[in-house]
Design an enzyme around this catalytic site. Structure first.
Site, PDB file in Angstrom:
ATOM      1  N   PRO A 188       1.038  -1.128   0.097  1.00  0.00           N
ATOM      2  CA  PRO A 188       0.091  -0.111  -0.015  1.00  0.00           C
ATOM      3  C   PRO A 188       0.855   1.228   0.050  1.00  0.00           C
ATOM      4  O   PRO A 188       1.951   1.244   0.620  1.00  0.00           O
ATOM      5  CB  PRO A 188      -0.675  -0.206   1.426  1.00  0.00           C
ATOM      6  CG  PRO A 188       0.075  -0.950   2.255  1.00  0.00           C
ATOM      7  CD  PRO A 188       0.797  -1.769   1.329  1.00  0.00           C
ATOM      8  N   GLY A 199       0.300   5.604  -0.088  1.00  0.00           N
ATOM      9  CA  GLY A 199      -0.363   6.841  -0.111  1.00  0.00           C
ATOM     10  C   GLY A 199       0.075   7.805  -1.104  1.00  0.00           C
ATOM     11  O   GLY A 199       1.133   7.548  -1.747  1.00  0.00           O
ATOM     12  N   SER A 231      -4.124   1.786  -0.091  1.00  0.00           N
ATOM     13  CA  SER A 231      -3.852   2.624   0.901  1.00  0.00           C
ATOM     14  C   SER A 231      -4.908   3.434   1.497  1.00  0.00           C
ATOM     15  O   SER A 231      -5.746   3.981   0.711  1.00  0.00           O
ATOM     16  CB  SER A 231      -2.517   3.149   0.587  1.00  0.00           C
ATOM     17  OG  SER A 231      -2.341   4.363   1.629  1.00  0.00           O
ATOM     18  N   LYS A 268       0.285  -4.687  10.144  1.00  0.00           N
ATOM     19  CA  LYS A 268       1.536  -4.375   9.178  1.00  0.00           C
ATOM     20  C   LYS A 268       2.398  -3.430  10.153  1.00  0.00           C
ATOM     21  O   LYS A 268       1.803  -2.532  10.695  1.00  0.00           O
ATOM     22  CB  LYS A 268       0.949  -3.778   7.758  1.00  0.00           C
ATOM     23  CG  LYS A 268       2.198  -3.180   7.003  1.00  0.00           C
ATOM     24  CD  LYS A 268       1.777  -2.424   5.833  1.00  0.00           C
ATOM     25  CE  LYS A 268       2.638  -2.164   4.713  1.00  0.00           C
ATOM     26  NZ  LYS A 268       3.377  -0.985   5.101  1.00  0.00           N
ATOM     27  N   HIS A 277       8.176  -0.271   7.040  1.00  0.00           N
ATOM     28  CA  HIS A 277       7.589   0.732   6.250  1.00  0.00           C
ATOM     29  C   HIS A 277       8.365   1.505   5.132  1.00  0.00           C
ATOM     30  O   HIS A 277       8.233   2.752   4.955  1.00  0.00           O
ATOM     31  CB  HIS A 277       7.049   1.757   7.201  1.00  0.00           C
ATOM     32  CG  HIS A 277       5.697   2.642   6.942  1.00  0.00           C
ATOM     33  ND1 HIS A 277       4.652   2.383   7.359  1.00  0.00           N
ATOM     34  CD2 HIS A 277       5.427   3.606   5.944  1.00  0.00           C
ATOM     35  CE1 HIS A 277       3.664   3.204   7.177  1.00  0.00           C
ATOM     36  NE2 HIS A 277       4.378   3.936   5.915  1.00  0.00           N
ATOM     37  N   ILE A 312      12.814  -5.094  -1.513  1.00  0.00           N
ATOM     38  CA  ILE A 312      12.921  -6.178  -2.385  1.00  0.00           C
ATOM     39  C   ILE A 312      12.886  -5.528  -3.847  1.00  0.00           C
ATOM     40  O   ILE A 312      12.065  -4.615  -4.310  1.00  0.00           O
ATOM     41  CB  ILE A 312      11.494  -7.056  -2.315  1.00  0.00           C
ATOM     42  CG1 ILE A 312      11.490  -7.750  -0.834  1.00  0.00           C
ATOM     43  CG2 ILE A 312      11.340  -8.230  -3.529  1.00  0.00           C
ATOM     44  CD1 ILE A 312      10.452  -8.645  -0.513  1.00  0.00           C
TER      45      ILE A 312
HETATM   46  C1  LIG Z   1       5.114   6.465  -1.320  1.00  0.00           C
HETATM   47  C2  LIG Z   1       4.940   5.584  -0.254  1.00  0.00           C
HETATM   48  C3  LIG Z   1       3.932   5.686   0.323  1.00  0.00           C
HETATM   49  C4  LIG Z   1       3.554   4.623   1.473  1.00  0.00           C
HETATM   50  N1  LIG Z   1       2.118   4.778   2.083  1.00  0.00           N
HETATM   51  C5  LIG Z   1       1.801   3.534   2.759  1.00  0.00           C
HETATM   52  C6  LIG Z   1       0.664   3.707   3.533  1.00  0.00           C
HETATM   53  O1  LIG Z   1      -0.139   4.474   3.184  1.00  0.00           O
HETATM   54  N2  LIG Z   1       0.306   2.636   4.479  1.00  0.00           N
HETATM   55  C7  LIG Z   1       1.273   1.814   4.758  1.00  0.00           C
HETATM   56  O2  LIG Z   1       1.029   0.753   5.376  1.00  0.00           O
HETATM   57  N3  LIG Z   1       2.632   1.736   4.102  1.00  0.00           N
HETATM   58  C8  LIG Z   1       2.986   2.800   3.270  1.00  0.00           C
HETATM   59  N4  LIG Z   1       4.096   2.715   2.711  1.00  0.00           N
HETATM   60  C9  LIG Z   1       4.934   1.752   2.898  1.00  0.00           C
HETATM   61  C10 LIG Z   1       4.853   0.527   1.869  1.00  0.00           C
HETATM   62  O3  LIG Z   1       3.499   0.080   2.147  1.00  0.00           O
HETATM   63  C11 LIG Z   1       5.811  -0.622   2.264  1.00  0.00           C
HETATM   64  O4  LIG Z   1       6.162  -1.156   3.319  1.00  0.00           O
HETATM   65  C12 LIG Z   1       7.293  -0.038   1.786  1.00  0.00           C
HETATM   66  O5  LIG Z   1       7.332   0.811   0.493  1.00  0.00           O
HETATM   67  C13 LIG Z   1       8.043  -1.374   1.131  1.00  0.00           C
HETATM   68  O6  LIG Z   1       9.314  -0.923   0.920  1.00  0.00           O
HETATM   69  P1  LIG Z   1       9.784  -0.806  -0.803  1.00  0.00           P
HETATM   70  O7  LIG Z   1       9.221   0.387  -1.188  1.00  0.00           O
HETATM   71  O8  LIG Z   1      11.415  -0.749  -0.264  1.00  0.00           O
HETATM   72  O9  LIG Z   1       9.327  -1.990  -1.460  1.00  0.00           O
HETATM   73  C14 LIG Z   1       4.200   3.642   1.580  1.00  0.00           C
HETATM   74  C15 LIG Z   1       5.551   3.471   1.142  1.00  0.00           C
HETATM   75  C16 LIG Z   1       6.061   4.517   0.225  1.00  0.00           C
HETATM   76  C17 LIG Z   1       6.984   4.407  -0.834  1.00  0.00           C
END
Ligand SMILES: Cc1cc2nc3c(=O)[nH]c(=O)nc-3n(C[C@H](O)[C@H](O)[C@H](O)COP(=O)(O)O)c2cc1C
Length: 377
Positions: free
Chosen positions: A75, A77, A104, A251, A275, A308
């Site tokens: 997810p 945002g 998200s 999460k 995150h 990843i």
């Molecule tokens: C731009 C962005 C927005 C994100 N927004 C959310 C969110 O709204 N809710 C959430 O649980 N995690 C959020 N995350 C974390 C992602 O769900 C995830 O845990 C993370 O991006 C995984 O790492 P990676 O980007 O290296 O693959 C966000 C990550 C990014 C990059």
């Protein structure tokens, strides 16, 4: 576009610094962001040879549902700020590829539209620590047809991401000379993403934080609308479990005791995650936390994310006991540069890597990865 990293380079040119920085950045010193990659890089395989891998398949079931790929989209945002109709694009591409994207809570697209046009059934919520507000949101999700709910627990307060403040991406959003200049110098984004969004659907709003539509993007109410999140506790999880008939996951789990707590309150799974290195800077990576969490909750679904980027990363996570993996940023970059086609291409590239790497490892089925020999570099 030969690897997921290539999408990042293209997105960096295409997006204004405020948006690219928001997507790519981590908290404070980026310690956890860097750890996410470093921990994958530090693991090496000890492959087996002459195994007849002609029958290999990366299909993987999760909660009784078969998926063509062992990875899905995390997810994210504000996806609609990086990519035109980003939330729908991610959901559609994932579904077409035989996987899913998690919608998200911080998205700017009404969850009903994501459900209708993207499907997938996965929603991630940032719930306020008040039961009446939670209950109304759950009712809305059920009506829209979502059946898997992810409660993100690692955002009791907003993180300290200084790059956002420096680049002009800071809530409450204000149109500053810096942002105007970024818009002028990135006309494709200004016209093709932001302009097209406002032209088609009007000023974006926070749509899915609660049961009713939230404030518009450029609103002083934004900060007020997120208050009470720091009151969230396991008691609220118990409350949600009693009311939510679908699958329930937490999460942001990094400690085995939290995984046990999630199991004890009836959750169906946990997402082991820091995150994407965007919350507590210095938190361990999901990959580092994974083995202890797996051991703590052997019968629960354990999904991992963070860093990843290659097929080998997916396989390392599965070998350490993950039931499924999530990838975030690269798929958003792909959506930003090439829409649905870009995300499909990125997912295909990762799937091809997984397939090739399974062959090179001497593995036919994902289940055979468990117990695979790996050493620390
Ligand atoms: C731009 C962005 C927005 C994100 N927004 C959310 C969110 O709204 N809710 C959430 O649980 N995690 C959020 N995350 C974390 C992602 O769900 C995830 O845990 C993370 O991006 C995984 O790492 P990676 O980007 O290296 O693959 C966000 C990550 C990014 C990059």
């Amino acid at each position: 576009m030969l690897s997921l990293q290539d999408f990042e380079h293209r997105a960096k040119r295409r997006l204004p610094l405020s948006i690219f920085g928001y997507v790519s950045g981590g908290g404070e010193e980026d310690l956890s962001l860097r750890a996410n990659r470093a921990d994958f890089d530090a693991l090496r395989f000890q492959p087996r040879i002459l195994c007849d891998v002609s029958g290999r398949s990366q299909r993987l079931a999760l909660f009784g549902q078969d998926h063509a790929l062992p990875f899905a989209i995390a997810p994210m945002g504000f996806s609609a700020l990086a990519a035109y109709d980003g939330d729908v694009v991610l959901a559609q591409a994932a579904r077409e590829m035989g996987s899913f994207a998690i919608c998200s809570a911080a998205s700017l697209t009404p969850l009903e539209r994501v459900a209708a046009q993207g499907g997938g059934g996965w929603f991630q919520c940032y719930i306020p620590g008040e039961e009446t507000r939670i209950g109304a949101l759950l009712d809305r999700l059920l009506t829209a047809g979502f059946d898997k709910l992810v409660v993100t627990g690692d955002v009791p307060v907003a993180a300290n991401r200084e790059n956002n403040a420096k680049n002009g991406f800071d809530a409450p959003f204000r149109i500053t000379p810096q942002l105007i200049w970024q818009g002028i110098t990135h006309p494709r984004w200004t016209l093709g993403t932001m302009g097209r969004e406002i032209w088609t659907r009007g000023m974006p709003h926070f749509e899915n934080m609660e049961a009713v539509q939230g404030p518009p993007l450029f609103s002083r109410d934004l900060v007020r609308s997120t208050i009470a999140r720091d009151r969230l506790s396991w008691t609220h999880l118990d409350f949600i479990r009693a009311r939510w008939p679908g699958k329930l996951l937490v999460k942001g789990v990094l400690h085995p005791d939290d995984a046990r707590r999630a199991r004890d309150c009836g959750c169906d799974g946990v997402i082991v995650s820091n995150h994407g290195g965007r919350q507590l800077d210095g938190a361990i990576s999901g990959l580092r936390a994974l083995p202890a969490v797996r051991e703590a909750v052997p019968d629960m679904a354990v999904i991992v994310d963070g860093g990843i980027r290659r097929g080998t990363d997916v396989l390392k996570a599965l070998a350490l006991g993950a039931d499924f993996t999530l990838v975030g940023r690269p798929f958003l970059y792909a959506a930003a540069t090439d829409g649905v086609e870009g995300v499909r291409h990125a997912m295909k590239l990762l799937a091809e890597e997984v397939d090739r790497d399974m062959a090179l490892l001497g593995v036919n089925r994902i289940e055979d990865l468990r117990g695979l020999s790996m050493v620390k570099a």
